[in-house]
Design an enzyme around this catalytic site. Structure first.
Site, PDB file in Angstrom:
ATOM      1  CG  ASN A   7       4.181   0.484  -4.201  1.00 18.31           C
ATOM      2  OD1 ASN A   7       4.658  -0.322  -5.255  1.00 18.31           O
ATOM      3  ND2 ASN A   7       4.710   1.639  -4.025  1.00 18.31           N
ATOM      4  CD1 TRP A   8       2.989  -6.043  -3.329  1.00 17.10           C
ATOM      5  CD2 TRP A   8       3.740  -7.921  -4.663  1.00 17.10           C
ATOM      6  NE1 TRP A   8       2.340  -7.217  -3.085  1.00 17.10           N
ATOM      7  CE2 TRP A   8       2.586  -8.115  -3.865  1.00 17.10           C
ATOM      8  CE3 TRP A   8       4.382  -8.642  -5.399  1.00 17.10           C
ATOM      9  CZ2 TRP A   8       2.128  -9.355  -4.243  1.00 17.10           C
ATOM     10  CZ3 TRP A   8       3.830  -9.633  -5.743  1.00 17.10           C
ATOM     11  CH2 TRP A   8       2.710 -10.186  -5.004  1.00 17.10           C
ATOM     12  CE  LYS A   9       7.951   1.319  -1.900  1.00 18.83           C
ATOM     13  NZ  LYS A   9       8.351   2.342  -1.032  1.00 18.83           N
ATOM     14  CG  HIS A  86       6.121   5.905  -5.445  1.00 19.65           C
ATOM     15  ND1 HIS A  86       7.358   5.991  -4.926  1.00 19.65           N
ATOM     16  CD2 HIS A  86       5.484   5.212  -4.236  1.00 19.65           C
ATOM     17  CE1 HIS A  86       7.218   5.351  -3.720  1.00 19.65           C
ATOM     18  NE2 HIS A  86       6.354   4.880  -3.205  1.00 19.65           N
ATOM     19  CD  GLU A  88      10.133   4.396  -3.819  1.00 18.86           C
ATOM     20  OE1 GLU A  88       9.772   3.259  -4.519  1.00 18.86           O
ATOM     21  OE2 GLU A  88      10.215   3.990  -2.534  1.00 18.86           O
ATOM     22  CD  GLU A 153       3.230   6.900  -0.792  1.00 18.97           C
ATOM     23  OE1 GLU A 153       3.028   5.670  -0.122  1.00 18.97           O
ATOM     24  OE2 GLU A 153       3.806   6.813  -1.859  1.00 18.97           O
ATOM     25  N   GLY A 159       9.364   3.865   3.984  1.00 21.03           N
ATOM     26  CA  GLY A 159      10.608   2.903   4.456  1.00 21.03           C
ATOM     27  C   GLY A 159      11.510   3.301   5.605  1.00 21.03           C
ATOM     28  CB  SER A 191       6.712   4.183   7.924  1.00 16.45           C
ATOM     29  OG  SER A 191       7.856   4.220   7.435  1.00 16.45           O
ATOM     30  N   GLY A 212       3.884  -0.211   1.572  1.00 18.99           N
ATOM     31  CA  GLY A 212       4.806  -0.779   0.864  1.00 18.99           C
ATOM     32  C   GLY A 212       5.307  -2.028   1.552  1.00 18.99           C
ATOM     33  N   GLY A 213       6.639  -1.788   2.267  1.00 17.36           N
ATOM     34  CA  GLY A 213       7.123  -2.805   3.106  1.00 17.36           C
ATOM     35  C   GLY A 213       6.175  -3.957   3.769  1.00 17.36           C
TER      36      GLY A 213
HETATM   37  P1  PGA Z   1       6.662   2.060   3.011  1.00 19.14           P
HETATM   38  O1  PGA Z   1       6.330   2.472   1.255  1.00 19.14           O
HETATM   39  O2  PGA Z   1       5.116   1.459   3.421  1.00 19.14           O
HETATM   40  O3  PGA Z   1       7.634   0.956   2.879  1.00 19.14           O
HETATM   41  O4  PGA Z   1       6.896   3.118   3.864  1.00 19.14           O
HETATM   42  C1  PGA Z   1       5.108   3.057   1.165  1.00 19.14           C
HETATM   43  C2  PGA Z   1       5.251   3.495  -0.530  1.00 19.14           C
HETATM   44  O5  PGA Z   1       6.408   3.888  -0.705  1.00 19.14           O
HETATM   45  O6  PGA Z   1       4.251   3.499  -1.204  1.00 19.14           O
END
Ligand code: PGA
Length: 230
Positions: A7-9, A86, A88, A153, A159, A191, A212-213
């Site tokens: 997930n590049w966001k 998600h 967010e 999640e 993050g 994470s 994500g990251g």
């Molecule tokens: P992260 O994000 O790996 O940067 O913690 C995961 C996500 O929000 O899908």
């Protein structure tokens, strides 16, 4: 086989997408890789050897909904998966369980696999069972749920570099499997990186991870997707 969903966001640009494609496309792996770049970069993944996904979509198929993105168009661009709910989207864009369920219905009708995200906040951590039960309540009776993937999640882990222990992840994913009668694969997200991925993938209830990251670090991601855990 495990799912690894990137997930590049709201990150990346044309140049990054090109470098990512070049590096990842040629990697052979037993795992199921799903890459979810931002909408405007999806076209860069034509003829991708792995799977393509989107990070969100409209609950409507098309029409006068300015600024929304049609799941039909996503399908047309090659998306087999769409992340919905998600944290967010829930927290920043105030998406409700009802709206997320509408998106799920539209996606399953079109044969696109929804990746449904659920998870508790730091404050509500002691009540995670109640939170997840509410987030999953509409889905669990649905006959199409076997076509979906559920990603746990914890919001406090996204993050932050903090992850639950392996036994905590197992407890939550087992609870999700029980609640949904084991109808779909269950992923862990929050994470995940090159250091913890093998431990996480070895948890029996973990069918994959949402990253994500670390998915934006091309070298690290390419090592991660070759991680084989039996
Ligand atoms: P992260 O994000 O790996 O940067 O913690 C995961 C996500 O929000 O899908």
């Amino acid at each position: 086989m495990k799912f690894l969903v990137a997930n590049w966001k709201m990150n990346g640009d044309v140049e990054f997408a090109e470098s990512f494609f070049e590096k990842i496309n040629s990697i052979k792996t037993e795992n199921q890789i799903v890459v979810c770049p931002p909408f405007p970069l999806l076209y860069k993944f034509k003829n991708f050897s792995h799977s393509l996904g989107a990070q969100n979509c409209s609950d409507r198929k098309n029409g006068a909904f300015t600024g929304e993105v049609s799941p039909l168009l996503l399908q047309n661009l090659g998306c087999k998966y769409v992340i919905i709910g998600h944290s967010e989207r829930r927290r920043i864009f105030k998406e409700s369980n009802e709206l997320i369920f509408e998106k799920y219905k539209t996606l399953t009708e079109l044969g696109i696999n929804p990746i449904i995200c659920v998870g508790e906040t730091e404050e509500s951590r002691p009540q995670w069972r109640d939170i997840l039960s509410i987030q999953l309540s509409k889905f669990k009776e649905d006959a199409n749920l076997s076509k979906a993937i559920i990603a746990y999640e914890p919001v406090w882990s996204i993050g932050s570099g903090k992850t639950p222990t392996t036994s905590e992840i197992h407890e939550v994913l087992s609870f999700i499997k029980q609640t949904t009668n084991s109808k779909c694969p269950t992923l862990y997200g929050g994470s995940v990186n090159i250091k913890n991925i093998s431990d996480i993938l070895q948890i029996p209830s973990v069918d994959g991870v949402l990253i994500g990251g670390a998915s934006l670090r091309i070298e690290e991601f390419s090592e991660m997707i070759q991680c084989i855990v039996c």
